[in-house]
Scaffold this motif. Structure first.
Motif, PDB file in Angstrom:
ATOM      1  N   ASP A 139       0.843  -1.197   0.000  1.00  0.00           N
ATOM      2  CA  ASP A 139       0.000   0.000   0.000  1.00  0.00           C
ATOM      3  C   ASP A 139       0.883   1.253   0.000  1.00  0.00           C
ATOM      4  O   ASP A 139       0.944   1.999   0.985  1.00  0.00           O
ATOM      5  N   LEU A 140       1.591   1.427  -1.124  1.00  0.00           N
ATOM      6  CA  LEU A 140       2.463   2.587  -1.302  1.00  0.00           C
ATOM      7  C   LEU A 140       2.320   3.105  -2.728  1.00  0.00           C
ATOM      8  O   LEU A 140       2.023   2.324  -3.641  1.00  0.00           O
ATOM      9  N   PRO A 141       2.518   4.401  -2.953  1.00  0.00           N
ATOM     10  CA  PRO A 141       2.506   4.907  -4.324  1.00  0.00           C
ATOM     11  C   PRO A 141       3.608   4.228  -5.142  1.00  0.00           C
ATOM     12  O   PRO A 141       4.690   3.938  -4.627  1.00  0.00           O
ATOM     13  N   VAL A 142       3.318   3.960  -6.421  1.00  0.00           N
ATOM     14  CA  VAL A 142       4.261   3.272  -7.297  1.00  0.00           C
ATOM     15  C   VAL A 142       4.598   4.155  -8.487  1.00  0.00           C
ATOM     16  O   VAL A 142       3.704   4.674  -9.170  1.00  0.00           O
ATOM     17  N   ALA A 143       5.897   4.320  -8.750  1.00  0.00           N
ATOM     18  CA  ALA A 143       6.367   5.020  -9.933  1.00  0.00           C
ATOM     19  C   ALA A 143       7.042   3.990 -10.834  1.00  0.00           C
ATOM     20  O   ALA A 143       7.990   3.320 -10.421  1.00  0.00           O
ATOM     21  N   LEU A 144       6.520   3.831 -12.066  1.00  0.00           N
ATOM     22  CA  LEU A 144       7.060   2.869 -13.025  1.00  0.00           C
ATOM     23  C   LEU A 144       7.836   3.608 -14.099  1.00  0.00           C
ATOM     24  O   LEU A 144       7.389   4.646 -14.604  1.00  0.00           O
ATOM     25  N   GLY A 145       9.011   3.083 -14.458  1.00  0.00           N
ATOM     26  CA  GLY A 145       9.811   3.726 -15.489  1.00  0.00           C
ATOM     27  C   GLY A 145      10.610   2.716 -16.290  1.00  0.00           C
ATOM     28  O   GLY A 145      10.625   1.520 -15.999  1.00  0.00           O
ATOM     29  N   HIS A 146      11.269   3.226 -17.307  1.00  0.00           N
ATOM     30  CA  HIS A 146      12.118   2.398 -18.171  1.00  0.00           C
ATOM     31  C   HIS A 146      13.500   2.292 -17.550  1.00  0.00           C
ATOM     32  O   HIS A 146      14.078   3.295 -17.117  1.00  0.00           O
ATOM     33  N   ASP A 147      14.050   1.081 -17.526  1.00  0.00           N
ATOM     34  CA  ASP A 147      15.308   0.867 -16.815  1.00  0.00           C
ATOM     35  C   ASP A 147      16.456   1.718 -17.349  1.00  0.00           C
ATOM     36  O   ASP A 147      17.202   2.341 -16.585  1.00  0.00           O
ATOM     37  N   VAL A 148      16.594   1.776 -18.665  1.00  0.00           N
ATOM     38  CA  VAL A 148      17.737   2.491 -19.237  1.00  0.00           C
ATOM     39  C   VAL A 148      17.544   4.001 -19.175  1.00  0.00           C
ATOM     40  O   VAL A 148      18.494   4.749 -18.945  1.00  0.00           O
ATOM     41  N   ARG A 149      16.318   4.467 -19.361  1.00  0.00           N
ATOM     42  CA  ARG A 149      16.094   5.913 -19.224  1.00  0.00           C
ATOM     43  C   ARG A 149      16.379   6.361 -17.796  1.00  0.00           C
ATOM     44  O   ARG A 149      16.912   7.450 -17.566  1.00  0.00           O
ATOM     45  N   ALA A 150      16.015   5.518 -16.818  1.00  0.00           N
ATOM     46  CA  ALA A 150      16.336   5.844 -15.433  1.00  0.00           C
ATOM     47  C   ALA A 150      17.845   5.903 -15.237  1.00  0.00           C
ATOM     48  O   ALA A 150      18.367   6.780 -14.530  1.00  0.00           O
ATOM     49  N   ALA A 151      18.570   4.958 -15.875  1.00  0.00           N
ATOM     50  CA  ALA A 151      20.032   5.001 -15.800  1.00  0.00           C
ATOM     51  C   ALA A 151      20.576   6.243 -16.478  1.00  0.00           C
ATOM     52  O   ALA A 151      21.581   6.822 -16.041  1.00  0.00           O
ATOM     53  N   GLY A 152      19.912   6.689 -17.545  1.00  0.00           N
ATOM     54  CA  GLY A 152      20.323   7.931 -18.207  1.00  0.00           C
ATOM     55  C   GLY A 152      20.151   9.138 -17.305  1.00  0.00           C
ATOM     56  O   GLY A 152      20.983  10.050 -17.295  1.00  0.00           O
ATOM     57  N   GLU A 153      19.064   9.153 -16.539  1.00  0.00           N
ATOM     58  CA  GLU A 153      18.870  10.240 -15.575  1.00  0.00           C
ATOM     59  C   GLU A 153      20.001  10.251 -14.556  1.00  0.00           C
ATOM     60  O   GLU A 153      20.513  11.310 -14.168  1.00  0.00           O
ATOM     61  N   ALA A 154      20.395   9.057 -14.112  1.00  0.00           N
ATOM     62  CA  ALA A 154      21.498   8.967 -13.154  1.00  0.00           C
ATOM     63  C   ALA A 154      22.804   9.420 -13.786  1.00  0.00           C
ATOM     64  O   ALA A 154      23.623  10.084 -13.141  1.00  0.00           O
ATOM     65  N   GLU A 155      23.007   9.056 -15.041  1.00  0.00           N
ATOM     66  CA  GLU A 155      24.218   9.493 -15.748  1.00  0.00           C
ATOM     67  C   GLU A 155      24.267  11.012 -15.862  1.00  0.00           C
ATOM     68  O   GLU A 155      25.312  11.635 -15.701  1.00  0.00           O
ATOM     69  N   LEU A 156      23.102  11.611 -16.127  1.00  0.00           N
ATOM     70  CA  LEU A 156      23.025  13.072 -16.189  1.00  0.00           C
ATOM     71  C   LEU A 156      23.372  13.704 -14.850  1.00  0.00           C
ATOM     72  O   LEU A 156      24.090  14.708 -14.781  1.00  0.00           O
ATOM     73  N   ALA A 157      22.853  13.119 -13.787  1.00  0.00           N
ATOM     74  CA  ALA A 157      23.038  13.700 -12.462  1.00  0.00           C
ATOM     75  C   ALA A 157      24.426  13.460 -11.893  1.00  0.00           C
ATOM     76  O   ALA A 157      25.007  14.340 -11.246  1.00  0.00           O
ATOM     77  N   TYR A 158      25.001  12.269 -12.156  1.00  0.00           N
ATOM     78  CA  TYR A 158      26.226  11.893 -11.465  1.00  0.00           C
ATOM     79  C   TYR A 158      27.388  11.513 -12.391  1.00  0.00           C
ATOM     80  O   TYR A 158      28.509  11.342 -11.934  1.00  0.00           O
ATOM     81  N   GLY A 159      27.103  11.347 -13.688  1.00  0.00           N
ATOM     82  CA  GLY A 159      28.141  10.864 -14.605  1.00  0.00           C
ATOM     83  C   GLY A 159      29.026  11.970 -15.136  1.00  0.00           C
ATOM     84  O   GLY A 159      28.912  13.137 -14.775  1.00  0.00           O
ATOM     85  N   ALA A 160      29.933  11.578 -16.036  1.00  0.00           N
ATOM     86  CA  ALA A 160      30.896  12.524 -16.602  1.00  0.00           C
ATOM     87  C   ALA A 160      30.834  12.538 -18.119  1.00  0.00           C
ATOM     88  O   ALA A 160      31.778  12.936 -18.788  1.00  0.00           O
ATOM     89  N   GLY A 161      29.696  12.091 -18.686  1.00  0.00           N
ATOM     90  CA  GLY A 161      29.599  11.968 -20.137  1.00  0.00           C
ATOM     91  C   GLY A 161      29.376  13.279 -20.860  1.00  0.00           C
ATOM     92  O   GLY A 161      29.637  13.381 -22.051  1.00  0.00           O
ATOM     93  N   GLY A 162      28.870  14.311 -20.190  1.00  0.00           N
ATOM     94  CA  GLY A 162      28.634  15.588 -20.843  1.00  0.00           C
ATOM     95  C   GLY A 162      27.175  15.767 -21.219  1.00  0.00           C
ATOM     96  O   GLY A 162      26.291  15.005 -20.810  1.00  0.00           O
ATOM     97  N   ASP A 163      26.922  16.790 -22.044  1.00  0.00           N
ATOM     98  CA  ASP A 163      25.557  17.175 -22.389  1.00  0.00           C
ATOM     99  C   ASP A 163      24.993  16.418 -23.580  1.00  0.00           C
ATOM    100  O   ASP A 163      23.791  16.478 -23.842  1.00  0.00           O
ATOM    101  N   ASP A 164      25.844  15.754 -24.353  1.00  0.00           N
ATOM    102  CA  ASP A 164      25.396  14.986 -25.511  1.00  0.00           C
ATOM    103  C   ASP A 164      26.060  13.623 -25.445  1.00  0.00           C
ATOM    104  O   ASP A 164      27.231  13.464 -25.803  1.00  0.00           O
TER     105      ASP A 164
END
Length: 278
Positions: free
Chosen positions: A98-123
């Motif tokens: 009995d908790l709210p559920v957020a569903l997402g795509h595994d790789v897009r979520a990893a992309g968000e993490a890469e944006l926030a914490y990675g060193a790949g740049g803007d493109d």
């Protein structure tokens, strides 16, 4: 401590834990994904995993569930997964808590993490290669989802039209040659790491399978690079553990595919008289 139940459903392994708002992981564990048993068994296994993670623990208070899965995914449902064979599975089917559920795509979520914490740049293209292949496309500092939110399905770029059958129903897809599952299956091994090891030891059959995987990946990345000119391609997933056995030949082949012929000051010779130009 307030946290969320976070679960990543992979083709081979499910990873889950309790994560705080600042990204601290309070608890982490893995479980095998029962993919061979069919779609309903996978859904039930995910639900059981979420339930176990959400149970009362000293010092933790889960507030929500964050779940990421492969395939075509919206915020409301897992539309389709070639890896698992499911279609139109509502987000609520993956959990009984009995908790709210957020569903997402595994790789897009990893992309968000890469944006926030990675060193790949803007493109950058973030490309995990595991049981399947998908990519997170980052353009001008933002994650690009496409018109329907399904951008990044690079695993289903055709690299060998009419070639090997793919789980998506098409033939010749990148994933049918270069995913960890495909590499293992094409050789008849338990995993891609065995194929890499045998290829390095001189096994000709393993070498052919691995060379085909590298060639398919190079063709797909050349197409992506010609279209979007990324600053970097970040390769992750289980197949990335091959290290130089993957990166060295891939880099060399990609450089060849993206090279231009040397310029020449010579004017082209005229065609022989009577020859028609195309």
């Amino acid at each position: 401590m307030e946290c969320v139940v976070a679960v990543d459903v992979g083709g081979t392994t499910m990873k889950g834990g309790l994560v705080t708002r600042d990204g601290t992981c309070l608890h982490f564990e893995r479980r095998p994904t029962p993919r061979a048993e069919g779609p309903e068994h996978v859904i039930a296994a995910v639900s059981a995993f979420v339930t176990d993670l959400a149970r009362p623990r000293p010092g933790t208070r889960p507030l929500a569930v964050g779940l990421v899965v492969p395939g075509l995914v919206t915020a409301e449902r897992a539309v389709f997964s070639a890896a698992f064979g499911w279609r139109d599975v509502p987000a609520s089917s993956f959990t009984d808590v009995d908790l709210p559920v957020a569903l997402g795509h595994d790789v897009r979520a990893a992309g968000e993490a890469e944006l926030a914490y990675g060193a790949g740049g803007d493109d950058v293209l973030y490309l995990p290669i595991g049981t399947g292949i998908a990519g997170a496309v980052v353009l001008s500092g933002s994650l690009y989802g496409g018109a329907a939110g399904w951008a990044g399905q690079i695993g289903h770029i055709p690299v060998r039209p009419g070639g090997a059958a793919c789980g998506c129903g098409q033939r010749g897809c990148l994933a049918a040659y270069a995913s960890g599952g495909a590499v293992a299956a094409r050789y008849g091994a338990g995993g891609a790491e065995e194929v890499v090891r045998r290829a390095s030891e001189g096994d000709a059959a393993a070498g052919r399978v691995w060379d085909a995987a590298v060639e398919a990946l190079a063709l797909a990345l050349a197409t992506y690079t010609r279209l979007l000119d990324p600053a970097a391609v970040v390769i992750g997933g289980g197949v990335s553990h091959a290290g130089d056995a993957l990166i060295v030949p891939l880099r060399a082949r990609l450089a060849t595919l993206l090279s231009h012929p040397p310029s020449s000051s010579r004017k082209p010779s005229p065609p022989p008289q009577g020859t028609s130009l195309p």
